[in-house]
Design an enzyme around this catalytic site. Structure first.
Site, PDB file in Angstrom:
ATOM      1  N   ASN A   1       1.205   2.938  -2.111  1.00 25.63           N
ATOM      2  CA  ASN A   1       0.900   3.591  -3.385  1.00 25.63           C
ATOM      3  C   ASN A   1       1.355   2.801  -4.602  1.00 25.63           C
ATOM      4  O   ASN A   1       0.722   2.851  -5.658  1.00 25.63           O
ATOM      5  CB  ASN A   1       1.511   4.997  -3.419  1.00 25.63           C
TER       6      ASN A   1
ATOM      7  N   ASN B   1       4.190   6.008  -7.240  1.00 29.56           N
ATOM      8  CA  ASN B   1       2.756   6.195  -7.447  1.00 29.56           C
ATOM      9  C   ASN B   1       2.280   5.784  -8.834  1.00 29.56           C
ATOM     10  O   ASN B   1       1.080   5.570  -9.031  1.00 29.56           O
ATOM     11  CB  ASN B   1       2.373   7.668  -7.227  1.00 29.56           C
TER      12      ASN B   1
ATOM     13  N   ASP C   1       8.215  -3.029   0.120  1.00 30.92           N
ATOM     14  CA  ASP C   1       8.400  -2.801   1.546  1.00 30.92           C
ATOM     15  C   ASP C   1       7.088  -3.006   2.291  1.00 30.92           C
ATOM     16  O   ASP C   1       6.009  -2.766   1.742  1.00 30.92           O
ATOM     17  CB  ASP C   1       8.935  -1.382   1.792  1.00 30.92           C
TER      18      ASP C   1
ATOM     19  N   HIS D   1      11.822   2.502   1.530  1.00 30.49           N
ATOM     20  CA  HIS D   1      10.775   2.340   0.513  1.00 30.49           C
ATOM     21  C   HIS D   1      11.325   1.656  -0.746  1.00 30.49           C
ATOM     22  O   HIS D   1      10.552   1.193  -1.580  1.00 30.49           O
ATOM     23  CB  HIS D   1      10.219   3.716   0.155  1.00 30.49           C
TER      24      HIS D   1
END
Length: 229
Positions: free
Chosen positions: A112, A66, A91, A19
């Site tokens: 997100n 987020n 990613d 991520h």
């Protein structure tokens, strides 16, 4: 000025997560000569430098994925940078490992970090989608994305990151196809599959025999005449 953003989560325990490949990409760019050391600003880490004729601000939001939009919006507002001049590295599950795609605008597809950016600055920024591959089962997605890159993945990850740093000026020059070509040219080539052991070699099928030529009707009549002489 261009704003280049890498998406990821801050902290050592997340550093090697798939991520965080966006963080890794801007880290590679920041290692180029002329970029300043990372420093804290805009709820994240920033580094400044030049890529070709362009002045560049690199940003790694420190707000966790987020809330990435909080940090990006603060930097863009301070420097009056429009979304058209913002490039985001992130990613991408739906691309094979080592693949890159570049697009401007579009949806967040459940990512997100992109969802937060869309909410804060709108969708009209450029996305550099960095493939991390899909585990093949949606139940495994969270562990895959929030897991460390395997040691074997360094074979493509390291040349990819070096290639991104090398090719970044082409991206800023509005040449996404050339950027992708340069960034991926040192990746290992996929190996051709070897034939399975024990598989018999197939011989080519024999050519069909030519059909016999039909006798000339005149020669047949001559043969009949000869028989009754």
């Amino acid at each position: 000025m261009k704003l280049l953003v890498g998406l990821g989560n801050p902290g050592a325990k997340y550093a090697r997560h798939r991520h965080n490949i966006g963080f890794m990409a801007v880290d590679a760019i920041a290692a180029a000569p002329g970029f300043t050391p990372w420093r804290s600003k805009f709820q994240g880490q920033v580094s400044e430098g030049r890529l070709g004729p362009e002045k560049v601000l690199l940003l790694k939001p420190g707000t966790f994925m987020n809330l990435s939009g909080d940090s990006v919006q603060a930097a863009a507002r301070f420097y009056r940078i429009e979304p058209a001049d913002i490039i985001v590295f992130h990613d991408e599950l739906d691309l094979a490992p080592g693949k890159i795609r570049v697009k401007t605008g579009g949806g967040h597809a459940g990512h997100n970090g992109l969802r937060s950016l869309d909410a804060h600055i709108g969708p009209d920024f450029t996305r550099v989608r960095l493939g991390i591959g899909h585990p093949g089962d949606k139940r495994l997605v969270t562990n895959h994305v929030l897991g460390d890159f395997a040691k074997a993945e360094a074979e493509w990850l390291e040349p990819l990151l070096a290639g991104i740093a090398e090719a970044a000026p082409e991206l800023l020059a509005g040449e996404p196809a050339r950027f992708i070509e340069t960034a991926t040219r040192h990746l290992p080539k996929p190996e051709k599959p070897e034939p399975r052991a024990g598989t018999p070699k197939q011989e080519p099928a024999p050519a069909p025999e030519a059909a016999p030529e039909a006798d000339d009707p005149r020669s047949l009549l001559q043969k009949l005449a000869d028989r009754f002489r």
